[in-house]
Design a protein around this motif. Structure first.
Motif, PDB file in Angstrom:
ATOM      1  N   THR A  57       0.874  -1.234   0.043  1.00 29.69           N
ATOM      2  CA  THR A  57      -0.043   0.068   0.086  1.00 29.69           C
ATOM      3  C   THR A  57       0.829   1.197   0.066  1.00 29.69           C
ATOM      4  N   ALA A  58       2.027   1.342   0.651  1.00 24.53           N
ATOM      5  CA  ALA A  58       2.797   2.346   0.861  1.00 24.53           C
ATOM      6  C   ALA A  58       3.520   2.753  -0.258  1.00 24.53           C
ATOM      7  N   THR A  59       3.855   1.551  -1.011  1.00 25.93           N
ATOM      8  CA  THR A  59       4.289   1.569  -2.521  1.00 25.93           C
ATOM      9  C   THR A  59       3.570   2.131  -3.332  1.00 25.93           C
ATOM     10  N   ALA A  60       2.277   1.793  -3.355  1.00 20.92           N
ATOM     11  CA  ALA A  60       1.290   2.340  -4.306  1.00 20.92           C
ATOM     12  C   ALA A  60       0.860   3.841  -4.059  1.00 20.92           C
ATOM     13  N   ASN A  63       4.043   5.635  -5.551  1.00 20.02           N
ATOM     14  CA  ASN A  63       3.811   5.582  -7.099  1.00 20.02           C
ATOM     15  C   ASN A  63       2.657   6.550  -7.567  1.00 20.02           C
ATOM     16  N   ALA A  64       1.620   6.522  -6.781  1.00 18.47           N
ATOM     17  CA  ALA A  64       0.507   7.462  -7.178  1.00 18.47           C
ATOM     18  C   ALA A  64       0.908   8.825  -6.956  1.00 18.47           C
ATOM     19  N   ALA A  65       1.445   9.029  -5.789  1.00 14.73           N
ATOM     20  CA  ALA A  65       2.083  10.653  -5.816  1.00 14.73           C
ATOM     21  C   ALA A  65       2.764  10.877  -6.788  1.00 14.73           C
ATOM     22  N   ALA A  71       2.154  14.135 -13.709  1.00 15.65           N
ATOM     23  CA  ALA A  71       0.985  14.668 -14.616  1.00 15.65           C
ATOM     24  C   ALA A  71       0.872  16.154 -14.330  1.00 15.65           C
ATOM     25  N   ALA A  72       0.854  16.653 -13.111  1.00 17.29           N
ATOM     26  CA  ALA A  72       0.739  18.237 -12.740  1.00 17.29           C
ATOM     27  C   ALA A  72       1.580  18.867 -13.597  1.00 17.29           C
ATOM     28  N   ASP A  73       3.021  18.563 -13.693  1.00 22.19           N
ATOM     29  CA  ASP A  73       4.311  19.223 -14.274  1.00 22.19           C
ATOM     30  C   ASP A  73       3.858  19.095 -15.890  1.00 22.19           C
ATOM     31  N   ASN A  74       3.214  18.035 -16.288  1.00 17.23           N
ATOM     32  CA  ASN A  74       3.045  17.958 -17.891  1.00 17.23           C
ATOM     33  C   ASN A  74       2.033  18.905 -18.007  1.00 17.23           C
ATOM     34  N   ALA A  75       0.809  18.924 -17.149  1.00 15.82           N
ATOM     35  CA  ALA A  75      -0.384  19.728 -17.531  1.00 15.82           C
ATOM     36  C   ALA A  75       0.166  21.401 -17.657  1.00 15.82           C
ATOM     37  N   ALA A  76       0.948  21.604 -16.570  1.00 18.32           N
ATOM     38  CA  ALA A  76       1.700  22.838 -16.277  1.00 18.32           C
ATOM     39  C   ALA A  76       2.336  23.421 -17.704  1.00 18.32           C
ATOM     40  N   GLU A  77       3.333  22.411 -18.273  1.00 20.25           N
ATOM     41  CA  GLU A  77       3.939  22.652 -19.431  1.00 20.25           C
ATOM     42  C   GLU A  77       3.043  22.956 -20.570  1.00 20.25           C
TER      43      GLU A  77
END
Length: 114
Positions: A57-60, A63-65, A71-77
């Protein structure tokens, strides 16, 4: 007589099959000790499964974070690139409009001079 021979044959077969079965080795433990050992083993198994589930669960979550940050960085770019493209398009549209107005004014001035 035949029934007696058949019955003896069946009894001999059952006895031979019963003698050939391997018996489980005797551990010397009582039923209570077996149950206690089984409960201890089940407790260890549950603890191991819980630990593995918590780790997974911690690994998941990690990974999700990470994926969310990427994804946020890509959206900002992409948003920045879109804003830049919109700004350039607005400049070009303004220049084209100004050029058309100047051309129209020149045409009006030329016709007025004729």
């Amino acid at each position: 007589m035949n029934k007696l021979l058949v019955a003896l044959g069946l009894a001999a077969t059952v006895a031979l099959v019963g003698c050939n079965k391997d018996k489980a080795p005797e551990t010397g433990a009582t039923t209570g000790e077996h149950i206690e050992n089984a409960a201890d083993q089940a407790g260890h198994d549950i603890a191991n499964a819980t630990s593995e589930a918590a780790s997974a669960t911690a690994t998941a979550v990690d990974n999700a974070a990470h994926d969310t940050a990427v994804a946020a960085d890509n959206a900002a770019e992409h948003a920045e690139a879109a804003a830049h493209n919109a700004k350039e398009a607005a400049k070009e549209a303004t220049a084209a409009t100004a050029g058309a107005v100047e051309q129209g004014a020149a045409n009006v001035k030329e016709k007025a001079q004729q």
